[in-house]
Motif scaffolding. Structure first.
Motif, PDB file in Angstrom:
ATOM      1  N   THR A  34       0.843  -1.201   0.000  1.00 15.23           N
ATOM      2  CA  THR A  34       0.000   0.000   0.000  1.00 15.23           C
ATOM      3  C   THR A  34       0.875   1.246   0.000  1.00 15.23           C
ATOM      4  O   THR A  34       0.643   2.198  -0.773  1.00 15.23           O
ATOM      5  N   GLU A 251       0.770  10.605   8.378  1.00 14.31           N
ATOM      6  CA  GLU A 251      -0.376  11.396   7.923  1.00 14.31           C
ATOM      7  C   GLU A 251      -0.446  12.747   8.626  1.00 14.31           C
ATOM      8  O   GLU A 251      -0.890  13.752   8.047  1.00 14.31           O
ATOM      9  N   ALA A 269      -4.637  10.293   0.091  1.00 13.55           N
ATOM     10  CA  ALA A 269      -5.677   9.272   0.245  1.00 13.55           C
ATOM     11  C   ALA A 269      -5.056   7.889   0.459  1.00 13.55           C
ATOM     12  O   ALA A 269      -5.531   7.102   1.296  1.00 13.55           O
ATOM     13  N   ILE A 270      -3.998   7.601  -0.280  1.00 15.13           N
ATOM     14  CA  ILE A 270      -3.345   6.289  -0.116  1.00 15.13           C
ATOM     15  C   ILE A 270      -2.577   6.239   1.209  1.00 15.13           C
ATOM     16  O   ILE A 270      -2.547   5.204   1.883  1.00 15.13           O
ATOM     17  N   ALA A 272      -3.555   7.712   3.899  1.00 18.37           N
ATOM     18  CA  ALA A 272      -4.617   7.475   4.882  1.00 18.37           C
ATOM     19  C   ALA A 272      -5.035   6.005   4.898  1.00 18.37           C
ATOM     20  O   ALA A 272      -5.291   5.423   5.965  1.00 18.37           O
ATOM     21  N   GLU A 273      -5.080   5.402   3.722  1.00 16.50           N
ATOM     22  CA  GLU A 273      -5.399   3.974   3.615  1.00 16.50           C
ATOM     23  C   GLU A 273      -4.342   3.131   4.337  1.00 16.50           C
ATOM     24  O   GLU A 273      -4.662   2.201   5.097  1.00 16.50           O
ATOM     25  N   ALA A 274      -3.073   3.479   4.119  1.00 15.89           N
ATOM     26  CA  ALA A 274      -1.977   2.761   4.776  1.00 15.89           C
ATOM     27  C   ALA A 274      -2.016   2.971   6.292  1.00 15.89           C
ATOM     28  O   ALA A 274      -1.742   2.042   7.068  1.00 15.89           O
ATOM     29  N   ALA A 276      -4.667   3.515   8.163  1.00 12.15           N
ATOM     30  CA  ALA A 276      -5.760   2.697   8.717  1.00 12.15           C
ATOM     31  C   ALA A 276      -5.323   1.250   8.822  1.00 12.15           C
ATOM     32  O   ALA A 276      -5.608   0.560   9.819  1.00 12.15           O
ATOM     33  N   LEU A 277      -4.609   0.782   7.814  1.00 10.05           N
ATOM     34  CA  LEU A 277      -4.095  -0.593   7.824  1.00 10.05           C
ATOM     35  C   LEU A 277      -3.099  -0.775   8.968  1.00 10.05           C
ATOM     36  O   LEU A 277      -3.145  -1.778   9.701  1.00 10.05           O
TER      37      LEU A 277
END
Length: 289
Positions: A34, A251, A269-270, A272-274, A276-277
């Motif tokens: 990610t 972030e 956005a990516i 933020a995705e990472a 959360a992971l």
């Protein structure tokens, strides 16, 4: 267009190494893959240390074999000795990192040797890496304060950074390991360090225990430093620094840099995705009183 600032992502190694839950290789690979889509130039993904000392990094060889490598991304590995370097080369690391402390107390606790002895250990690693064309980054722990020795005089990290530069590392990352440094302490430390090593060869590595990491990044920017280590989700801390919390969250640093008009080349956005992971990978068990 504002100035460019690079975030060096250290979550998969420095961030995860202190998590109590044994994190499966597949989860680490998913996090790195990610991050590889987010626009980072450098990601620290592995640590070739003895699993006896850092059990979480036991699967580093497999992690590096399974990640999907993105073009233009350097995948870094921490290597404390020649055996670690051999493993990093076998795993096709793009660069390696070595580490020393600015304080004797932390060096003894973390490396089981004096600062002088730590340089004797890493010198052949740096020499061989340079011989085979592998870039080497240097970390300095406890640049302002040590959990064992107390306040660290600015001359100490300046001396250590100068020695790392003389060995041939391409960048020196200055670590506020406890995460409690005040901006005035960082300023005094950088006043001393930048006399020995130009800002273009320095990076800031701030933990966020006291919530001052961004303030310390702001001070570092004043000195011309344009690279900062961070970990998505604020993962991390140090097993040898009691009470220290995680690295400053990627972030959080990204949002602040963008608010200051800086350019990062990262996809928020990516990231933020990472993040959360990364947060989902944390050990959910309660911390004992």
């Amino acid at each position: 267009m504002g100035e460019h600032v690079e975030i060096f992502e250290v979550g998969p190694r420095d961030g995860l190494q202190n998590e109590a839950r044994a994190i499966p290789v597949a989860e680490k690979v998913a996090l790195i893959d990610t991050l590889s889509r987010a626009g980072f130039r450098r990601i620290e993904v592995a640590s070739f240390v003895s699993p006896k000392w850092v059990p979480q990094m036991a699967g580093s060889d497999e992690v590096m074999a399974r990640i999907r490598r993105a073009p233009g991304v350097s995948y870094a590995a921490l290597t404390p000795n020649l055996k670690g370097l051999e493993r990093a080369r076998a795993a096709a690391a793009d660069e390696i990192a070595v580490f020393v402390s600015a304080s004797e107390g932390f060096s003894q606790a973390n490396l089981n040797c004096s600062v002088e002895e730590s340089f004797a250990r890493i010198a052949p690693v740096v020499d061989l890496a340079r011989e085979v064309g592998l870039p080497v980054r240097g970390y300095v722990s406890c640049v302002t304060e040590c959990p064992f020795d107390g306040a660290v005089a600015p001359a100490a990290p300046a001396r250590v950074a100068a020695r790392l530069a003389a060995l041939g590392v391409y960048e020196v990352s200055l670590g506020d390991t406890l995460g409690r440094a005040r901006p005035e302490q960082v300023r005094q430390m950088l006043d001393a360090v930048t006399v020995e090593v130009p800002a273009r060869h320095l990076a800031g590595h701030f933990h966020d225990t006291a919530g001052r990491a961004v303030d310390n990044i702001a001070v570092s920017l004043d000195f011309g430093i344009r690279v900062f280590d961070a970990a998505v989700g604020g993962l991390g801390g140090c097993p040898y620094a009691p009470g220290a919390q995680g690295n400053v969250a990627t972030e959080k640093v990204l949002a602040w840099l963008l608010s200051q008009g800086m350019q990062t080349d990262l996809d928020a956005a990516i990231v933020a995705e990472a993040a959360a992971l990364a947060r989902s990978m944390r050990d959910p068990s309660p911390v004992p009183e």
